[in-house]
Structure formats: structure tokens, C-alpha cells
Design a protein around this motif. Structure first.
Motif, PDB file in Angstrom:
ATOM      1  N   SER A 296      34.190  47.811  34.659  1.00  0.00           N
ATOM      2  CA  SER A 296      33.925  49.220  34.401  1.00  0.00           C
ATOM      3  C   SER A 296      32.436  49.535  34.330  1.00  0.00           C
ATOM      4  O   SER A 296      32.058  50.709  34.356  1.00  0.00           O
ATOM      5  CB  SER A 296      34.596  49.644  33.090  1.00  0.00           C
ATOM      6  OG  SER A 296      35.989  49.453  33.144  1.00  0.00           O
ATOM      7  N   ILE A 297      31.595  48.515  34.248  1.00  0.00           N
ATOM      8  CA  ILE A 297      30.151  48.740  34.215  1.00  0.00           C
ATOM      9  C   ILE A 297      29.653  49.188  35.584  1.00  0.00           C
ATOM     10  O   ILE A 297      28.822  50.082  35.699  1.00  0.00           O
ATOM     11  CB  ILE A 297      29.410  47.459  33.768  1.00  0.00           C
ATOM     12  CG1 ILE A 297      29.921  46.995  32.391  1.00  0.00           C
ATOM     13  CG2 ILE A 297      27.905  47.695  33.744  1.00  0.00           C
ATOM     14  CD1 ILE A 297      29.717  47.990  31.275  1.00  0.00           C
ATOM     15  N   ILE A 298      30.186  48.561  36.643  1.00  0.00           N
ATOM     16  CA  ILE A 298      29.752  48.906  38.002  1.00  0.00           C
ATOM     17  C   ILE A 298      30.867  49.595  38.787  1.00  0.00           C
ATOM     18  O   ILE A 298      30.719  49.842  39.986  1.00  0.00           O
ATOM     19  CB  ILE A 298      29.256  47.661  38.760  1.00  0.00           C
ATOM     20  CG1 ILE A 298      30.369  46.613  38.877  1.00  0.00           C
ATOM     21  CG2 ILE A 298      28.027  47.075  38.082  1.00  0.00           C
ATOM     22  CD1 ILE A 298      30.006  45.428  39.763  1.00  0.00           C
ATOM     23  N   ASN A 299      31.988  49.881  38.108  1.00  0.00           N
ATOM     24  CA  ASN A 299      33.127  50.568  38.739  1.00  0.00           C
ATOM     25  C   ASN A 299      33.619  49.845  39.993  1.00  0.00           C
ATOM     26  O   ASN A 299      33.805  50.441  41.050  1.00  0.00           O
ATOM     27  CB  ASN A 299      32.751  52.018  39.080  1.00  0.00           C
ATOM     28  CG  ASN A 299      32.428  52.837  37.849  1.00  0.00           C
ATOM     29  OD1 ASN A 299      33.124  52.739  36.837  1.00  0.00           O
ATOM     30  ND2 ASN A 299      31.364  53.624  37.917  1.00  0.00           N
ATOM     31  N   LEU A 300      33.854  48.544  39.843  1.00  0.00           N
ATOM     32  CA  LEU A 300      34.350  47.734  40.948  1.00  0.00           C
ATOM     33  C   LEU A 300      35.676  47.107  40.550  1.00  0.00           C
ATOM     34  O   LEU A 300      35.804  46.516  39.480  1.00  0.00           O
ATOM     35  CB  LEU A 300      33.348  46.631  41.303  1.00  0.00           C
ATOM     36  CG  LEU A 300      33.791  45.637  42.390  1.00  0.00           C
ATOM     37  CD1 LEU A 300      33.918  46.348  43.733  1.00  0.00           C
ATOM     38  CD2 LEU A 300      32.806  44.469  42.490  1.00  0.00           C
ATOM     39  N   SER A 301      36.668  47.243  41.429  1.00  0.00           N
ATOM     40  CA  SER A 301      37.984  46.644  41.199  1.00  0.00           C
ATOM     41  C   SER A 301      38.304  45.661  42.316  1.00  0.00           C
ATOM     42  O   SER A 301      37.904  45.863  43.468  1.00  0.00           O
ATOM     43  CB  SER A 301      39.077  47.717  41.151  1.00  0.00           C
ATOM     44  OG  SER A 301      38.870  48.607  40.079  1.00  0.00           O
ATOM     45  N   THR A 302      39.029  44.604  41.986  1.00  0.00           N
ATOM     46  CA  THR A 302      39.519  43.662  42.983  1.00  0.00           C
ATOM     47  C   THR A 302      40.971  43.348  42.647  1.00  0.00           C
ATOM     48  O   THR A 302      41.508  43.772  41.631  1.00  0.00           O
ATOM     49  CB  THR A 302      38.708  42.359  42.977  1.00  0.00           C
ATOM     50  OG1 THR A 302      38.868  41.711  41.710  1.00  0.00           O
ATOM     51  CG2 THR A 302      37.238  42.613  43.232  1.00  0.00           C
TER      52      THR A 302
ATOM     53  N   ASN B 191      32.944  37.975  42.004  1.00  0.00           N
ATOM     54  CA  ASN B 191      32.413  39.257  42.473  1.00  0.00           C
ATOM     55  C   ASN B 191      32.496  40.346  41.413  1.00  0.00           C
ATOM     56  O   ASN B 191      31.902  41.417  41.570  1.00  0.00           O
ATOM     57  CB  ASN B 191      33.132  39.716  43.747  1.00  0.00           C
ATOM     58  CG  ASN B 191      34.638  39.736  43.596  1.00  0.00           C
ATOM     59  OD1 ASN B 191      35.185  39.211  42.628  1.00  0.00           O
ATOM     60  ND2 ASN B 191      35.311  40.328  44.564  1.00  0.00           N
ATOM     61  N   LEU B 192      33.205  40.088  40.322  1.00  0.00           N
ATOM     62  CA  LEU B 192      33.289  41.074  39.246  1.00  0.00           C
ATOM     63  C   LEU B 192      32.280  40.818  38.134  1.00  0.00           C
ATOM     64  O   LEU B 192      32.254  41.541  37.140  1.00  0.00           O
ATOM     65  CB  LEU B 192      34.699  41.079  38.629  1.00  0.00           C
ATOM     66  CG  LEU B 192      35.816  41.736  39.445  1.00  0.00           C
ATOM     67  CD1 LEU B 192      37.125  41.667  38.672  1.00  0.00           C
ATOM     68  CD2 LEU B 192      35.473  43.183  39.777  1.00  0.00           C
ATOM     69  N   MET B 193      31.425  39.817  38.287  1.00  0.00           N
ATOM     70  CA  MET B 193      30.504  39.454  37.216  1.00  0.00           C
ATOM     71  C   MET B 193      29.222  40.279  37.205  1.00  0.00           C
ATOM     72  O   MET B 193      28.488  40.296  36.218  1.00  0.00           O
ATOM     73  CB  MET B 193      30.129  37.968  37.329  1.00  0.00           C
ATOM     74  CG  MET B 193      31.309  37.014  37.126  1.00  0.00           C
ATOM     75  SD  MET B 193      32.082  37.177  35.489  1.00  0.00           S
ATOM     76  CE  MET B 193      33.552  38.111  35.922  1.00  0.00           C
ATOM     77  N   GLU B 194      28.937  40.980  38.297  1.00  0.00           N
ATOM     78  CA  GLU B 194      27.699  41.742  38.385  1.00  0.00           C
ATOM     79  C   GLU B 194      27.605  42.786  37.261  1.00  0.00           C
ATOM     80  O   GLU B 194      28.555  43.508  36.980  1.00  0.00           O
ATOM     81  CB  GLU B 194      27.606  42.455  39.740  1.00  0.00           C
ATOM     82  CG  GLU B 194      26.320  43.247  39.935  1.00  0.00           C
ATOM     83  CD  GLU B 194      26.284  43.991  41.259  1.00  0.00           C
ATOM     84  OE1 GLU B 194      25.387  44.829  41.440  1.00  0.00           O
ATOM     85  OE2 GLU B 194      27.167  43.732  42.111  1.00  0.00           O
TER      86      GLU B 194
END
Length: 453
Positions: free
Chosen positions: A141-147, A179-182
Motif C-alpha cells: 500500500s506504500i507504492i500501490n502495487l499488487s501482485t 517485487n513488493l518490497m520497494e
């Protein structure tokens, strides 16, 4: 109901010391060594209140907690995201466990997770690479990325406010990847979600431990002191010096947004986030003129007000932001506060030398978020409305412009939540909340964890 083991009680001095150390630099080592002699079984009829120590990361301003997971147990640091519908952990980063189990498609675990996908994998088998396993969509939710990620279960260790530890051998969560660690704070390996879903922390632990489906949030403003999330039956939250914080809380309904606000969603899926019905805003008792339709959630799930632990500072739709800022500056001038050049991301900044100090922070105009009835309001004092910025001697109104067409009109962020006590009751869909605990000469870092009465 899952079977689980019950822990032994801690020594008389460890109940407070362990919980205050869990989020410190050495809390993993301290807790792990303690577990070597603190492990017994807990009755399946336990009515314990469980606790998650929470520490503010000074670099990212994220709120971080820690759990123990897997076989053998290892410490895992997780972002606290109260609106996320489930826990997810990075399974690409040396996830080694002899007890993890993929949730087979069409199983009761997949039904509980409300999964809509069935995954296959052509790579090397592992926690996030299984065939015929249902999936979810973990989100940073910090970078609004989902996988996409497999649904699995594994051993997770929890602790109660009375110094007990207990394991859940089949706790459901989703795998994430590298890829969700950013953007996550250093050492963080996923997120723990307290959202309103069947596998969110409150509901899942309610089923396992036979406790009330609710949680309470109290965030510390200091990176050197713990705040806490409490899950379970609640009541009698004791703060030094002898204050029962739950004795005088205001109440307002929790509103369900009929449209999911997650990064990936399906038709008919409701939001797992927590919305509240702010109807107006006052500054020093004067109503701010705003377009009140923006405070309502429309048929597309747009608008309204939600509470977020992943937004550092409250974000407000542009027209509301301009109105609030304008009225605040005018009220500040009446208090002889001296305006100075803005400091990004804030636009209303003042010389701290022109502001008196009070028990509840800088003596600045008071902001009230009003809920329907004029008698129910969330009062924001200077400690939560103002932010000390890097420029020496400057404080700024801690609101940011959320743009002209945000998905949610007002997102109440972490800074405004600090040292306020919030209790989310999922069974009754009610939020009970305090104003600043500083008014009572205490903080969220001062919870007392004693023996059972």
C-alpha cells in the motif's frame, strides 16, 4: 476451530519488559530466548486479548510490528496496514519452513479466503510456487502495487496482554514476492492486515481464540517507544497513571464502502478498509464551507473518509484542503501565529516561536471532525494537527493536498492517529475513539500489562 498450543505464563517482571522490547533493535533475540522456557498450551476456550507491539520507523514514518512464524520459528517484521484484508509475507526471501501448507483450490481454506483464482507454477516448488493452489493479490500500500500470490497456512505465534504465548498452527495468509518490497522500511518482509475480511487478523483470531472480533489501535509518536494493537475482548485498557482509557470513548458507526478499494478487486467485492461518516469540519468552533457531497461514498465507491496507518499525514481532496487551510490560517492569525514560507509537502507553516506550548501540543486552532450529530466529534489538538519540519523553528499544518479527484476524499493518516485510542468493533460495526491521550497526561506508550485480576 483450529487446534493450537498454549504458552506458559511469563515471569513477573517479563510481562512489561518483553513487550516494550519487541520492536526495539534487539527484540527478536530477547523474545526468541524467552520462548525457550515460556512455552505451554493455552485452552481453546481462551478469552485473552492479544497484543501486537508497534514501533514507528523514523525514516519512512511507517508503523512496524513483529511476529514469529514457521517451523522452526523465525522473527518477521511486518508493516501495520489496518485496511488490508489479510497478512502477506515475502515468500521469495528465504522462506524455509517444514510446516507450511498450500491451500488447495476449492478447499474450505480457499472459500474462507474468498479466493477467485486457482494458480499453477512451472518453477521450483516452494511456498509461492504450487499447483492447484488458490491465490490472492497481496498489495504494497506504500507504492500501490499488487501482485498475485498463493494462499498458504503456517505456524504463527501470538502473545496476550497477560504475558502468555500461543501458536496458531494453520494461520492463513498470502505469499508476496521481492517485487513488493520497494518502499518498505528496512527489514520489513510483508504486511499484517486488520481489515474486515474472513482472514483479516481480527476475524481469523476471533475464530481461533474464541475472542470478540475487534481490535484497538494506539500508535506512539516516538520512534523509541512502542504503541500497540490489541485484538480481542478489550475493555480495561490500563494506562499509567491508573487510567482506564476505554471508560470515556465517543462512538460512531463504521461504514462499509460497497466497492473494493484494493489494488485488485472483483465485481461485488466490498472494501476491507475502515470508513467513517464525517459530515462537517470545524475550526475553533466555526464550520468550514465545503462540498459535503464529497464526504459521502457514491455508487462507484468514491468519496467519504477512511482511516489509514500507511498514509503518514492526512490527505484531503483539493477543494476541502483549500477551504480548511484558509480558515485555519485566518484563525492562526487571530492567535498571533506568524506565517513563514511553506515546506513541502505542507502549505501552511508557522514560526514555532510565535506559538505557545500546551499539554496537548502547540496552542493552535482546534480542528473538529464532526459525525452527523454535533455532539459526536473527533477533536484534533496541536500535537496531531502540527508537524515539526526539518527547518528549525518551523511547524506546519500536517495536511496534504490529495488532488482534485482522489478515490477517498479524506484519508486520516498516521500522524493524526498518534496518541489517540481507537477501538474497531467488527461485530457491531462501531468505532469507539478518544481524543488525544495527552489531554489526560498520558500516551500510547504507557499501557500497563499486569497479571490477570
Amino acid at each position: 476451530m483450529h487446534e493450537f498450543m498454549k504458552p506458559i505464563k511469563s515471569s513477573p517482571t517479563s510481562s512489561t519488559s518483553i513487550i516494550n522490547s519487541m520492536a526495539s533493535q534487539h527484540y527478536h533475540e530477547l523474545l526468541l530466548s524467552t520462548l525457550l522456557f515460556l512455552f505451554i498450551s493455552l485452552s481453546t476456550q481462551s478469552h485473552e486479548t492479544l497484543v501486537f507491539p508497534v514501533r514507528k520507523d523514523p525514516t519512512t514514518l511507517q508503523y512496524i510490528t513483529g511476529i514469529y512464524q514457521r517451523t522452526p520459528l523465525v522473527p518477521v517484521k511486518l508493516l501495520v496496514d489496518i485496511g488490508s484484508g489479510f497478512m502477506w509475507v515475502n515468500c521469495d526471501n528465504h522462506y524455509i519452513s517444514s510446516s507450511y501448507r498450500p491451500a488447495q483450490c476449492n478447499s474450505k481454506e480457499c472459500a474462507l479466503a474468498e479466493s477467485m483464482t486457482c494458480n499453477t507454477c512451472n518453477g521450483s516448488p516452494g511456498p509461492n510456487c504450487n499447483n492447484n493452489t488458490c491465490g490472492l493479490f497481496p498489495e504494497n500500500s506504500i507504492i500501490n502495487l499488487s501482485t498475485t500470490g498463493d494462499v498458504i497456512d503456517d505456524v504463527v505465534l501470538f502473545r496476550s496482554i497477560h504475558g502468555n504465548f500461543a501458536t496458531v498452527p494453520h494461520f492463513l495468509f498470502s505469499c508476496g514476492g521481492n517485487n513488493l518490497m520497494e518502499g518498505l522500511a528496512s527489514g520489513v518482509d510483508g504486511a499484517v492486515g486488520f481489515g474486515r475480511t474472513k482472514i483479516g487478523i481480527p476475524t481469523q483470531l476471533s475464530s481461533v481464540f474464541n475472542i470478540h472480533p475487534q481490535f484497538a489501535l494506539c500508535l506512539s509518536s516516538s520512534p523509541s517507544s512502542n504503541g500497540f494493537v490489541f485484538v480481542g475482548n478489550g475493555g480495561n485498557y490500563k494506562l499509567a497513571p491508573g487510567i482506564d482509557v476505554s471508560s470515556s470513548l465517543m462512538r460512531t458507526p463504521l461504514i462499509i464502502n460497497p466497492v473494493s478499494t484494493g489494488g485488485v478487486s472483483f465485481e461485488g467485492e466490498t472494501s476491507s478498509e475502515y470508513f467513517i461518516g464525517v459530515s462537517s469540519i470545524k475550526i475553533d468552533g466555526k464550520a468550514v464551507k465545503i462540498n459535503t457531497t464529497l464526504l459521502e461514498i457514491d455508487d462507484e465507491g468514491v468519496g467519504g473518509t477512511k482511516i489509514s496507518t500507511v498514509t503518514p499525514f492526512t490527505s484531503v481532496e483539493t477543494s476541502i484542503y483549500k477551504s480548511v487551510t484558509r480558515v485555519f490560517i485566518k484563525a492562526a492569525e487571530a492567535k498571533k501565529m506568524k506565517s513563514v514560507a511553506p515546506v513541502k509537502p505542507f502549505k501552511a507553516c508557522f514560526s514555532s516561536e510565535s506559538i505557545k506550548s500546551t499539554r496537548v501540543g502547540p496552542d493552535v486552532p482546534i480542528i473538529d471532525l464532526v459525525f452527523g450529530s454535533e455532539d459526536v466529534y473527533w477533536r484534533v489538538f496541536g500535537a496531531n494537527s502540527m508537524v515539526e519540519v526539518k527547518e528549525k523553528g518551523v511547524v506546519c499544518l500536517g495536511l496534504v493536498d490529495g488532488g482534485l479527484s482522489p478515490r477517498t476524499s479524506i484519508v486520516i493518516g498516521g500522524h493524526q492517529l498518534e496518541n489517540n485510542f481507537l477501538e474497531f468493533d467488527l461485530a457491531t460495526s462501531v468505532l469507539r475513539f478518544s481524543s488525544s491521550l495527552l489531554f489526560r497526561q498520558t500516551t500510547c506508550a504507557n499501557f500497563y500489562f499486569g497479571a490477570k485480576p
